[in-house]
Write a protein that holds these residues in place. Structure first.
Motif, short mmCIF file in Angstrom:
data_model
loop_
_atom_site.label_atom_id
_atom_site.label_comp_id
_atom_site.label_asym_id
_atom_site.label_seq_id
_atom_site.Cartn_x
_atom_site.Cartn_y
_atom_site.Cartn_z
N LEU A 269 19.15 -19.72 30.61
CA LEU A 269 17.79 -20.05 30.18
C LEU A 269 17.59 -21.04 29.14
CD1 LEU A 269 16.69 -16.36 29.84
CD2 LEU A 269 16.63 -17.67 31.77
N ILE A 285 9.90 -21.05 28.91
CA ILE A 285 11.22 -20.78 29.22
C ILE A 285 11.56 -21.38 30.64
CG2 ILE A 285 12.93 -18.96 30.04
CD1 ILE A 285 11.14 -16.76 28.47
N VAL A 287 14.64 -22.74 33.28
CA VAL A 287 15.98 -22.28 33.99
C VAL A 287 16.77 -23.33 34.50
CG1 VAL A 287 17.02 -20.53 35.37
CG2 VAL A 287 14.94 -19.85 34.52
N TYR A 308 11.58 -20.48 36.52
CA TYR A 308 12.00 -19.02 35.93
C TYR A 308 11.46 -17.68 36.68
CZ TYR A 308 11.67 -15.56 32.14
OH TYR A 308 11.65 -14.38 31.31
N LYS A 312 12.93 -14.03 36.61
CA LYS A 312 12.18 -13.46 35.37
C LYS A 312 12.44 -11.92 35.53
CE LYS A 312 7.42 -12.55 34.19
NZ LYS A 312 7.25 -13.05 32.99
N GLU A 317 12.69 -9.20 28.56
CA GLU A 317 11.68 -10.11 27.95
C GLU A 317 11.41 -9.73 26.50
OE1 GLU A 317 8.45 -11.78 29.92
OE2 GLU A 317 9.63 -13.00 31.11
#
Length: 391
Positions: A269, A285, A287, A308, A312, A317
């Motif tokens: 991430l 965020i 990736v 993401y 996710k 989170e």
């Protein structure tokens, strides 16, 4: 909103609201004039103060690229500030004087950067590209000068990987999320880590973007060691072969995490973070996925962007937000106020989050939504530090 103007010949800022008084920049009264301006800007006005005026500090060597409009991130921040009713002046730290600064503003009507003289800005944003510049006596004098005037300034310097690790590992909440790390004094430090973990990354202490990184993996019987660098794989019969390397540059050695994968490839991430009203919040965020068998997920080294949304559901989170907040607070205690940073964070196969690296000067994100939301959060931070209330 009000309008402030600039006369290039006189190198003066002024306003045309007869009967009004304004302050522009650090405690600088703005004069009234009816003369024809060279160019003008719409700016916010609160309680007689206009702006804010933001000083974006860059390296002297970056000025030619700026003037050729090749500094995409700086131009994004500058134009976003103008749209929000603020002004950015871009300058090297050598152009900061006792009562004024000299730098460049972007005039969109002309489509170019124009040299200006301006009051001391309300806040400074450090985008100097060189660690060596930040270590100079001149730069340190500028920091002291701004501190004495209480002019907000962030971020003060690049992080070294070891100093950052030492800082974060003191925090009980963060410690379990840091890969085991040692500062390399000699090959015995690496030998010790290999015996414990079997595979380690070796990284330049002051490196960035994966440059100079390599991985070492012991054979099952520890008879030889696999050395892997980008586009290089070879077998070492002894760690002593690396001794000349460690005498020329400082390195850290870090435990290799058994990383989670997506369609067979591991990923990290990339988290963008900004300070906002007393806390640290995630602005976006991204990736990055490594190609098959590659060491790093950096796009410059062959890494790929992954939405993401694909991973996710695997990320806690709430925990991620808490870790990010703790990082920001710990770093500000040690390094001085941190207004923004980015974090390279990995997920292990057993679902544990690991913080690989934190960066004081985030690279531009390839995702436009993260780029623009980050710029919005940065502008909000400039307003907050300069004492402008959010509208």
């Amino acid at each position: 909103m009000t309008i402030i103007c600039y006369n290039e010949k006189k190198q003066q800022w002024f306003h045309q609201d007869e009967g009004r008084t304004y302050v522009f920049g650090y405690q600088h009264p703005l004069s009234f004039s009816n003369e024809l301006p060279s160019f003008s800007f719409h700016v916010k006005e609160q309680r007689g103060k206009v702006g804010p005026l933001v000083g974006i500090m860059i390296s002297e060597s970056s000025i030619p690229a700026l003037l050729k409009r090749k500094k995409r991130y700086i131009e994004l921040i500058t134009t976003s500030l103008q749209e929000a009713g603020s002004i950015a002046i871009v300058l090297p730290f050598s152009s900061i004087y006792e009562k004024f600064v000299q730098g460049y503003v972007f005039v969109r009507g002309l489509g170019q950067w124009v040299p200006v003289t301006a009051p001391l800005p309300d806040v400074f944003y450090n985008r100097i590209k060189s660690r060596s510049e930040e270590k100079t006596d001149e730069f340190q004098r500028i920091i002291e000068f701004l501190n004495n005037l209480c002019i907000p300034f962030f971020n003060r310097s690049f992080f070294t990987k070891w100093e950052l690790y030492e800082t974060l590992q003191k925090n009980d909440q963060l410690r379990p999320h840091l890969p085991a790390t040692l500062l390399v004094h000699d090959t015995d430090d690496i030998r010790k880590m290999l015996q414990i973990h079997g595979s380690v990354y070796v990284k330049p202490n002051e490196g960035a973007k994966g440059k100079g990184l390599f991985r070492l993996t012991s054979s099952p019987l520890q008879t030889h060691i696999l050395y892997e660098q980008i586009n290089v794989r070879k077998t070492l019969t002894s760690l002593d072969e690396l001794t000349p390397l460690f005498s020329s540059k400082r390195y850290i050695v870090q435990q290799t995490i058994d990383a989670d994968t997506w369609k067979g490839n591991r990923y990290d991430l990339r988290v963008l973070v900004h300070y906002h009203h007393g806390a640290y919040a995630i602005s976006g965020i991204g990736v990055r996925m490594a190609p098959a068998q590659q060491l790093t997920t950096h796009v410059l080294n062959g890494g790929k962007l992954l939405p993401y949304s694909e991973v996710k559901h695997r990320i806690d989170e709430a925990l991620l937000c808490n870790l990010i907040s703790e990082c920001g607070k710990e770093m500000s205690k040690h390094f001085g106020f941190i207004g923004e940073f980015s974090a390279d964070i990995g997920l292990s196969k057993d679902g544990q989050l690991y913080m690989y690296e934190l960066n004081a000067k985030p690279m531009i994100f390839d995702e436009p939504d993260i780029q623009h939301h980050g710029a919005k959060q940065l502008i909000s931070l400039f307003d907050e530090l300069a004492g402008f209330l959010s509208s």
